[in-house]
Scaffold this active site. Sequence first.
Site, PDB file in Angstrom:
ATOM      1  N   ASP A 196      25.087  33.858  40.191  1.00  0.00           N
ATOM      2  CA  ASP A 196      26.338  33.685  40.768  1.00  0.00           C
ATOM      3  C   ASP A 196      27.269  32.833  39.974  1.00  0.00           C
ATOM      4  O   ASP A 196      26.688  32.391  38.887  1.00  0.00           O
ATOM      5  CB  ASP A 196      26.066  33.041  42.176  1.00  0.00           C
ATOM      6  CG  ASP A 196      27.173  33.428  42.944  1.00  0.00           C
ATOM      7  OD1 ASP A 196      28.188  33.648  42.612  1.00  0.00           O
ATOM      8  OD2 ASP A 196      27.008  33.254  44.480  1.00  0.00           O
TER       9      ASP A 196
HETATM   10  C1  BGC Z   1      30.146  33.971  45.221  1.00  0.00           C
HETATM   11  C2  BGC Z   1      29.683  35.630  45.114  1.00  0.00           C
HETATM   12  C3  BGC Z   1      30.725  36.288  44.337  1.00  0.00           C
HETATM   13  C4  BGC Z   1      31.249  35.404  42.996  1.00  0.00           C
HETATM   14  C5  BGC Z   1      32.117  36.136  42.096  1.00  0.00           C
HETATM   15  C6  BGC Z   1      30.876  33.455  44.207  1.00  0.00           C
HETATM   16  O1  BGC Z   1      31.438  32.184  44.517  1.00  0.00           O
HETATM   17  O2  BGC Z   1      29.012  33.239  45.951  1.00  0.00           O
HETATM   18  O3  BGC Z   1      29.117  36.125  46.005  1.00  0.00           O
HETATM   19  O4  BGC Z   1      30.135  37.719  44.015  1.00  0.00           O
HETATM   20  O5  BGC Z   1      31.746  34.298  43.496  1.00  0.00           O
HETATM   21  O6  BGC Z   1      33.505  35.938  42.723  1.00  0.00           O
END
Ligand code: BGC
Length: 743
Positions: free
Chosen positions: A281
């Site tokens: 993530d």
């Molecule tokens: C979130 C993810 C997301 C990623 C990219 C993160 O803050 O937890 O779910 O896909 O950002 O935007």
Amino acid sequence: MKRTKIVLLSLLAVLACSPQAGTSVGSCPDVEARVDEILSRMTLAEKIGQMNQVSAGGDVAHYADALRKGQVGSILNEVDPDKINAFQRIAVEESRLGIPLLVGRDVIHGFHTVFPIPLGLAATFDTALVCRGARVAALEASAQGVRWTFSPMLDIARDPRWGRIAEGSGEDPFLGARMAEAMVRGYQGSVPDSTSIAACIKHFVGYGAAEGGRDYNSTFLTERELRNVYSPPFEAAVKAGALTLMTSFNDNDGVPSTGNRFILKDILRDEWGFDGLVVTDWNSMGEMIPHGFGTDRKDVAEKAANAGVDMDMMTFGFLSHLEELVKSGAVKEKTIDSAVRNILRVKMLLGLFEQPYVDPAAAKAVQYAPEHLAAARQSAEESAILLKNNGVLPLREGLRILVTGPLADAPHDQLGTWCFDGEKEHTITPLRALEARYPGQIRFEPGLKYSRQRRDRFDEVTAAARQADVVLAFVGEESILSGEAHSVADLNLKGSQSELLAALKACGKPVVAVVMAGRPLTVERDLAHCDAMLYSFHPGTMGGPALAGLLSGDVNPSGKTPVTFLRTVGQVPLYYNHHMTGRPYNGETLLDDIDLEAGQTSLGNTSYYLDYGAYPLFPFGYGLSYTSFAYSGAALDKETYGTDDTVRVRFTLSNTGSREGTEVVQLYVRDLVGSVTRPVKELKAFRRETLKAGESRTVEISLPVSELAFYGLDMVKKVEPGEFRLWVAGDSASGEPLSFKVQ
Ligand code: BGC
């Protein structure tokens, strides 16, 4: 010509979501040989470059040099087709090996055409429709050059305080698993073509159990809970062919997911055979430092690589340190090779090597196609749950209607969380749709401008209510109040919305509350101030027409709660499939029954709260219709089954009302005795049945006994012989049980 293309693409959408469709894009020997060939020509630095993902945000010039050097494998947050082509051109035409970029985006519930939030989609219990919605998102996103979505979110969520409950399918592993498969099939398509976008199942794993519902918090899930409850949607999605997976932010029992070899290698790769790409993530590798799980970026890069992470989203830990970690022997080059293989395989399967570019002119024609809007509207119609109706709905014709509430005309907020590409200019609000459906009959007084607004007096709106025949109050949450990092400790309607409903009710006119929210709010007190309540979650672009159709009765509600609705936040966690305790609650003795100066007693002797008991406001699977359904004559084909058998239950479903309607039939099972205690009920099948007024139909549902398997005391998944109960019903709290044995 354009029109023909859209029709063809829509046909592809239907094919991908037909039950006969193959699972999805799959690997083939030719791909493996090509991947190996490219890998054999790569330097260590180029391999590591593939493992690096950056948020490009429009800045082609800024990243040009890194792209030329092969230091970027993927970009996210770029959706302009011209810019995506420009990024690709540098990667493909100016880097030594010409490897195309994988372009990622959070396409969570639609791209331009926004569908209801995923929790709303789960309320449809309609996997074919959800698959079609994901296909629409894929068609729109891929046309602009986005070939990877960070969706579906498969986190089981049993705590509505957690803002991200909006992004998933709710509390149930079985429903979650079916929705997971549907979305993966929809995004990726049944055959790889230029409209396939890679699904990214996230967040692996346990993220929804964040302590206290506070986002990013620790989880303390046992291995059994992880396997029986939190993993099934992921395993189902892997089997459906999901090409990529994202690690979660949380640490479980002290180990952050991004550094957790047990989940990323032992379970995901070795047990499930996943050969897709594992991405972190956003900076979750770097966050292992504040977690206290690593000393610095080099340390966490080593831990992530050795745990099984293939791609680093925005920590730059791999780019900065993997080379020296390989040279020192801390990370083996074969670990790097296997990560790069996983990345190249996805790019290859998506056809990016053959066609990295998109046609910006064609991309425009695909957005908001009529078929897409129709699918979004149907999804919003099916996701709305009728929680209460004393007969005011559907609306009679010819009424003077007062439309009020902060969500009645809030085109941005009805789109819900996580829709970067939704455009409020294309949203149709309930106010607009109702004005079109009831020309000249609508008066609008917002009462409150936004959901958090506080007011003591509602003079204009109550005066208007007195002159109306019926009041439609659109309340709920602004979209920003749910989603990532937006947890709340109080689940009541915010601001003065409850006071608004009470004031409207006091005018003596029928009040219909429509709740647009990102989570199941605690609406018990509001139910007392309305004659009907329709819970629509955030319904997306076509929410207005969908709700106008439902309120007018042009469409009959059929949504069912995908999560337990609580009476008060203090009941968290309360979910239908909890384990059997030694002292199950039976509804007895509440606070007011206690005598003054009562002596110490084990009052009630069961597991409950003195003030709120242990029943929810609405159970999982609940939802009303404008007609009614009856279940009768349920019988099983046998009394005893072997572990390889299939249980067949037949029953008569009757539409006992005066109009056509759709019932979500649900099948629940209880395993009475296990090597470990078992849930009181578990959903094992569901099906939507549409019946005409007065129609009766024999329904047969098959349940393979293998579906009763679980991880017991020995942590091996298997069916434990014994006695079972089975219900077919319209929600998780109804029905009479049938009995059977497995031997
Ligand atoms: C979130 C993810 C997301 C990623 C990219 C993160 O803050 O937890 O779910 O896909 O950002 O935007």
